[in-house]
Design an enzyme around this catalytic site. Structure first.
Site, PDB file in Angstrom:
ATOM      1  N   ASP A 117      -6.561   0.704   0.573  1.00 28.14           N
ATOM      2  CA  ASP A 117      -6.566   0.838   2.009  1.00 28.14           C
ATOM      3  C   ASP A 117      -8.145   0.342   2.379  1.00 28.14           C
ATOM      4  O   ASP A 117      -9.070  -0.292   1.330  1.00 28.14           O
ATOM      5  CB  ASP A 117      -6.537   2.583   2.025  1.00 28.14           C
ATOM      6  N   LYS A 167       0.844  -1.015   0.033  1.00 31.16           N
ATOM      7  CA  LYS A 167      -0.017   0.090   0.006  1.00 31.16           C
ATOM      8  C   LYS A 167       0.756   1.072   0.050  1.00 31.16           C
ATOM      9  O   LYS A 167       0.786   2.148  -0.758  1.00 31.16           O
ATOM     10  CB  LYS A 167      -0.899   0.033   1.133  1.00 31.16           C
TER      11      LYS A 167
END
Length: 222
Positions: A147, A128
């Site tokens: 996310d 991420k």
């Protein structure tokens, strides 16, 4: 044949979702404040379990005191903790920031790496964070940032059945054009904050409602 047909329909639907999100959020971009790749990396680490708004309140003082990788690598850990305390999990974040910057200085010639494999060697950096930094610091699109908003909306929209971020990312990479991978994430995050919230999503105001298989269930009274 059925599987191929289903995938083709899902891909067509995902492209229509992408088109509508582009129209709704034409100027969406990373909302973290930064001036250098190192600063973006640090801000992204701080954004875990924290809002970008809160991070942007913390980083001006942090970057004034420790503006680059060398300064952060040599920072007093307790002072670093105090500066990032309000972002939550501050001890772990401060430790990772210091260790990451030490590795950038010692192993990567003072530069944030430009390859995913190298990014993932940095303490506290998973896909991420790496995707955000590579995309916005260097314009290198190698994956989809997943996310909590991207995870929730991708599941609700029926684009993935997985809960593991890496598996969700793989599903989305198959459905979407590579140049749009990071923009997809940002626009889905905007939509998750404004409309498709975790609780009480505004399906009646959602431009994706007719494309969303979850709309009927989400609108049922609780």
């Amino acid at each position: 044949m059925v599987t191929t047909r289903k995938f083709s329909a899902k891909r067509k639907r995902s492209l229509e979702i992408l088109l509508r999100l582009k129209r709704l959020y034409p100027d969406s971009t990373c909302t973290l404040s930064y001036q250098t790749p190192v600063q973006l990396l640090v801000a992204t680490i701080l954004s875990a379990q924290c809002t970008d708004e809160r991070v942007n309140k913390v980083t001006p003082a942090l970057f004034e005191k420790f503006p680059d990788a060398v300064a952060l690598a040599n920072a007093d850990l307790e002072e670093l903790e105090n500066l990032v305390r309000s972002t939550g999990f501050y001890r772990n974040k401060a430790k990772n920031i210091k260790a990451t910057c030490q590795m950038i200085v010692e192993k990567f010639n003072y530069q944030v790496p430009k390859q995913m494999e190298q990014m993932l060697q940095l303490p506290g950096v998973a896909r991420k964070t790496a995707n955000v930094v590579l995309a916005h610091a260097y314009g290198i699109i190698v994956g989809v940032t997943v996310d909590t908003h991207v995870k929730r909306l991708s599941q609700r929209l029926g684009l993935t059945e997985h809960s593991d971020p890496i598996k969700i990312e793989r599903d989305l990479m198959r459905l979407l054009p590579q140049p749009d991978w990071e923009n997809w994430s940002i626009r889905l995050i905007y939509h998750g904050r404004a409309v498709c919230k975790a609780k009480n999503p505004a399906c009646d105001k959602c431009i994706l409602a007719d494309l969303c298989p979850s709309t009927a269930d989400l609108q049922k009274p609780t």
